[in-house]
Design a protein around this motif. Structure first.
Motif, mmCIF file in Angstrom:
data_model
loop_
_atom_site.group_PDB
_atom_site.id
_atom_site.type_symbol
_atom_site.label_atom_id
_atom_site.label_comp_id
_atom_site.label_asym_id
_atom_site.label_seq_id
_atom_site.Cartn_x
_atom_site.Cartn_y
_atom_site.Cartn_z
ATOM 1 N N GLN A 51 0.862 -1.181 0.000
ATOM 2 C CA GLN A 51 0.000 0.000 0.000
ATOM 3 C C GLN A 51 0.897 1.229 0.000
ATOM 4 O OE1 GLN A 51 -2.324 1.587 3.491
ATOM 5 N NE2 GLN A 51 -4.003 0.761 2.245
ATOM 6 N N VAL A 105 1.738 2.840 -11.245
ATOM 7 C CA VAL A 105 0.858 3.399 -10.218
ATOM 8 C C VAL A 105 0.619 4.870 -10.536
ATOM 9 C CG1 VAL A 105 0.529 3.763 -7.759
ATOM 10 C CG2 VAL A 105 1.910 1.858 -8.540
ATOM 11 N N PHE A 126 -1.221 8.356 -9.318
ATOM 12 C CA PHE A 126 -1.801 9.058 -8.168
ATOM 13 C C PHE A 126 -2.617 10.282 -8.588
ATOM 14 C CE2 PHE A 126 1.528 6.593 -6.214
ATOM 15 C CZ PHE A 126 0.967 6.221 -5.005
ATOM 16 N N VAL A 147 -6.063 10.427 -6.808
ATOM 17 C CA VAL A 147 -6.036 9.870 -5.456
ATOM 18 C C VAL A 147 -5.799 11.004 -4.455
ATOM 19 C CG1 VAL A 147 -4.853 8.269 -3.908
ATOM 20 C CG2 VAL A 147 -5.125 7.691 -6.325
ATOM 21 N N VAL A 157 -3.036 3.682 -2.111
ATOM 22 C CA VAL A 157 -3.224 2.904 -3.333
ATOM 23 C C VAL A 157 -2.616 1.540 -3.043
ATOM 24 C CG1 VAL A 157 -2.565 2.668 -5.754
ATOM 25 C CG2 VAL A 157 -3.092 4.925 -4.830
ATOM 26 N N ASP A 158 -3.430 0.481 -3.169
ATOM 27 C CA ASP A 158 -2.884 -0.830 -2.875
ATOM 28 C C ASP A 158 -2.996 -1.759 -4.072
ATOM 29 O OD1 ASP A 158 -5.568 -2.057 -0.725
ATOM 30 O OD2 ASP A 158 -5.644 -0.858 -2.517
#
Length: 142
Positions: free
Chosen positions: A56, A90, A92, A95, A101-102
Motif C-alpha cells: 500500500q 501506479v 496518483f 487519489v 493505493v494498494d
C-alpha cells in the motif's frame, strides 16, 4: 518528472495469494508471511513456485513504475539480489493525498538459496521507495 512526489510505502508483506475483488473493491490476502520453513522433505537451495507481495502506497503525486526486489541478507550485512517482480504502473492523479493505493505483485519461481533473512523492497526509476522494507525469516525444517 515535473511536479511529482514519490509515494511512501505504508504496508509491504508477502503472502500465499492475493486477489482483487472488483465488485467489492477489496483485496483478499491469504496467509501473510513473517517466518516460513521449508516444506517437509525439501532442502536448500529451494524454489517457491508462486507467492505474492502486497503493498500500500500513499502520498504520491504523478505516475510511477514500481516493482518488488527480493534480496538475501548475508550474515555480514551485504545483500544479494534474488529476484524482481514485473513492473506495475501506479497513478496518483485522482487519489487524495491521504488515501492509499494498494496492489499486489505476483512472483514466480523465486529462489531461496539458504536459511536466513530475505528483504523485500519497492523500487522505481528513482531508487528504493521510502517507507517499509519487509524482512522474511526463512528457517530449515530441522
Amino acid at each position: 518528472m515535473a511536479n511529482s512526489v514519490l509515494p511512501t510505502v505504508r504496508l509491504l508483506f508477502a503472502c500465499d495469494h492475493a486477489e482483487y475483488l472488483a465488485d467489492d473493491e477489496k483485496w483478499v490476502l491469504k496467509h501473510p508471511w513473517s517466518v516460513v520453513a521449508l516444506p517437509e522433505g525439501a532442502k536448500f537451495p529451494f524454489r517457491v513456485e508462486e507467492f505474492w507481495v502486497y503493498t500500500q502506497l500513499a502520498g504520491g503525486i504523478g505516475t510511477f513504475e514500481v516493482m518488488v526486489e527480493m534480496c538475501q541478507v548475508k550474515p555480514d550485512g551485504t545483500r544479494r539480489l534474488c529476484g524482481r517482480s514485473s513492473i506495475h504502473q501506479v497513478d496518483f492523479e485522482d487519489v487524495h493525498r491521504l488515501a492509499g493505493v494498494d496492489f499486489a505483485f505476483q512472483l514466480k519461481r523465486v529462489p531461496f538459496p539458504s536459511v536466513g533473512v530475505y528483504e523485500f523492497r519497492l523500487t522505481c526509476n528513482e531508487g528504493v521507495v521510502p517507507g517499509v522494507i519487509f524482512e522474511l525469516r526463512v528457517l530449515d525444517r530441522t
